[in-house]
Design an enzyme around this catalytic site. Structure first.
Site, PDB file in Angstrom:
ATOM      1  CD  GLU A 205     -87.375  -6.566  98.312  1.00 22.87           C
ATOM      2  OE1 GLU A 205     -86.270  -6.639  97.118  1.00 22.87           O
ATOM      3  OE2 GLU A 205     -86.365  -6.932  99.448  1.00 22.87           O
ATOM      4  CE  LYS A 339     -83.205  -1.889 104.178  1.00 22.91           C
ATOM      5  NZ  LYS A 339     -82.525  -3.828 104.066  1.00 22.91           N
TER       6      LYS A 339
END
Length: 430
Positions: A205, A339
């Site tokens: 990430e 999400k």
């Protein structure tokens, strides 16, 4: 009304070099939308199914040709002819066609691709930005970012147990300034780590992934970077952590194995460990502090520090309104991570955000570790006035794409734009 005339899916690659699904939707009046579906590394066991081929001769079994075929051969013929503006109808039809609770028949990666691409096609046809199409003209709140600057756990090959250590520039007056603060701290952290002789390679990430002595050392080096960048921790910037404790929970023993620190803790000991960290450091948010099935542990944690720290349910709630409703009823956590691919449609995603807000929970719109250049979640965060977004570090184009889209949105909104900063933690007494 404008009918959907064509739907087409293909297999593409995500930020980790794994296949994912891309879907295009076309309408009779010239609307066009394209969506790229993300995927996760640490996944909750109750998430909607991400359909993979399992053919070891292609992409180590991670191909998505089955999901692509499900779009092109099974879903497209049923959705073509639908009004592109009927988002709820499109999503419901796909859920009904799938016929399972977890979208295990067609795959959430197939269904979500159509759901997001249809919304983009509708916005395109109207000549509206996606955030305005989804949220109307009340969509104006830029989210406070959670910026993941040290990676551990399943997101990095190091000895740090906790998955993400993040900064939140709550003291900034605008999103643009918040992003600048984050970038400056990110570069200061690189300098700090380099000065310690530590690795400055980045993880999935975009955060650094050094080998540190402990999880606590990750906190102290970030605090040093904040100071080095000229900011004040606990005022300009707060810390946030995604513990992802399901990744180091020993189900058989009912213990948490912090291998990097050589500690094995009971639920009670882990909760006390968090409480001590919160007392010692300016930590404002902890995600998945206990295993996704350790609801007693989550209750203990909420009762202990939930009044002063945002406790985010990711694997705990998996963007699922049934799970969230149970958590609200039991007084577990005070925030939900959102999400889109955990649940599989935009409609269900928006339902989860609405339920959270009505219960006084915060909602944090989130990326996945396997991302693409798709920036839909930036528009979702503004469309819902969610108040917070978690979309990685200040490096890697797959992460920066979301931040840059938020900069564009803030620019478009101009004087109407709102950046809440610390006010986005409206349910804390800190």
């Amino acid at each position: 009304m404008s009918m959907i005339t064509e739907i087409y899916a293909r297999e593409i690659l995500d930020s980790r070099g794994n296949p994912t699904v891309e879907v295009e939707v076309y309408t009779e009046d010239g609307g066009f939308g394209r969506a790229l579906v993300p995927s996760g590394a640490s996944t909750g066991e109750h998430e909607a199914v991400e359909l993979r081929d399992g053919d070891k001769s292609r992409y180590l079994g991670k191909g998505v040709l089955k999901a692509v075929d499900n779009v092109n051969e099974k879903l497209a013929p049923e959705i073509i002819g639908y009004d592109v503006f009927d988002q709820a109808g499109i999503d419901k039809k796909m859920i009904d066609l799938d016929g399972t609770k977890n979208k295990g028949n067609f795959g959430a990666n197939a269904i979500l691709g159509i759901s997001m691409a249809a919304a983009r096609a509708a916005a395109d046809e109207l000549g509206l930005p996606l955030y305005t199409y989804l949220g109307g003209f009340n969509a104006k709140t830029l989210p406070t970012p959670m910026m993941n600057i040290i990676n551990g756990g399943s997101h990095a090959d190091n000895n740090v147990d906790f998955q993400e250590f993040m900064i939140m520039p709550v003291g900034a007056p605008t999103f643009k300034e918040a992003l600048r603060m984050g970038a400056e701290i990110f570069h200061a952290l690189k300098s700090v780590l380099s000065g310690m002789g530590l690795n400055t390679a980045v993880g999935d990430e975009g955060g650094f992934a050094p080998n540190l002595k402990s999880n606590e050392e990750a906190i102290t080096v970030i605090l040093e970077a904040i100071e080095k960048a000229g900011y004040k921790a606990g005022e300009d910037v707060y810390l946030a952590m995604d513990v992802a404790s399901s990744e180091f929970y020993d189900k058989a023993a009912g213990k948490y194995n912090l291998a990097g620190e050589g500690k094995v803790l009971s639920t009670e000991e882990l909760v006390e460990f968090y409480a001590q960290l919160v007392d010692k450091y300016p930590i404002i948010s902890i995600e998945d502090g206990c295993d996704e099935n350790d609801w007693d542990g989550h209750k203990l944690l909420t009762d202990r520090i939930g009044h002063k720290v945002q406790l985010v349910g990711d694997d705990l709630f998996v963007t699922n309104t049934e799970k969230l409703a149970e958590g609200i009823e039991k007084g577990i956590a005070n925030s939900i991570l959102i999400k889109v691919n955990q649940i599989g449609t935009l409609t269900e995603t928006f339902d989860a955000i609405e339920m959270a807000k009505k219960a006084g929970y915060t909602a944090v719109v989130s990326h996945r570790s396997g991302e693409t250049e798709d920036s839909t979640i930036a528009d979702i965060a503004v469309a819902t006035n969610a108040g917070q977004i978690k979309t990685g570090s200040l490096s890697r184009t797959d992460r920066i794409a979301k931040y840059n889209q938020l900069l564009r949105i803030e620019d478009m909104l101009s004087d109407v734009a709102v950046y809440d900063g610390i006010k986005s933690f409206y349910n804390l007494k800190k």
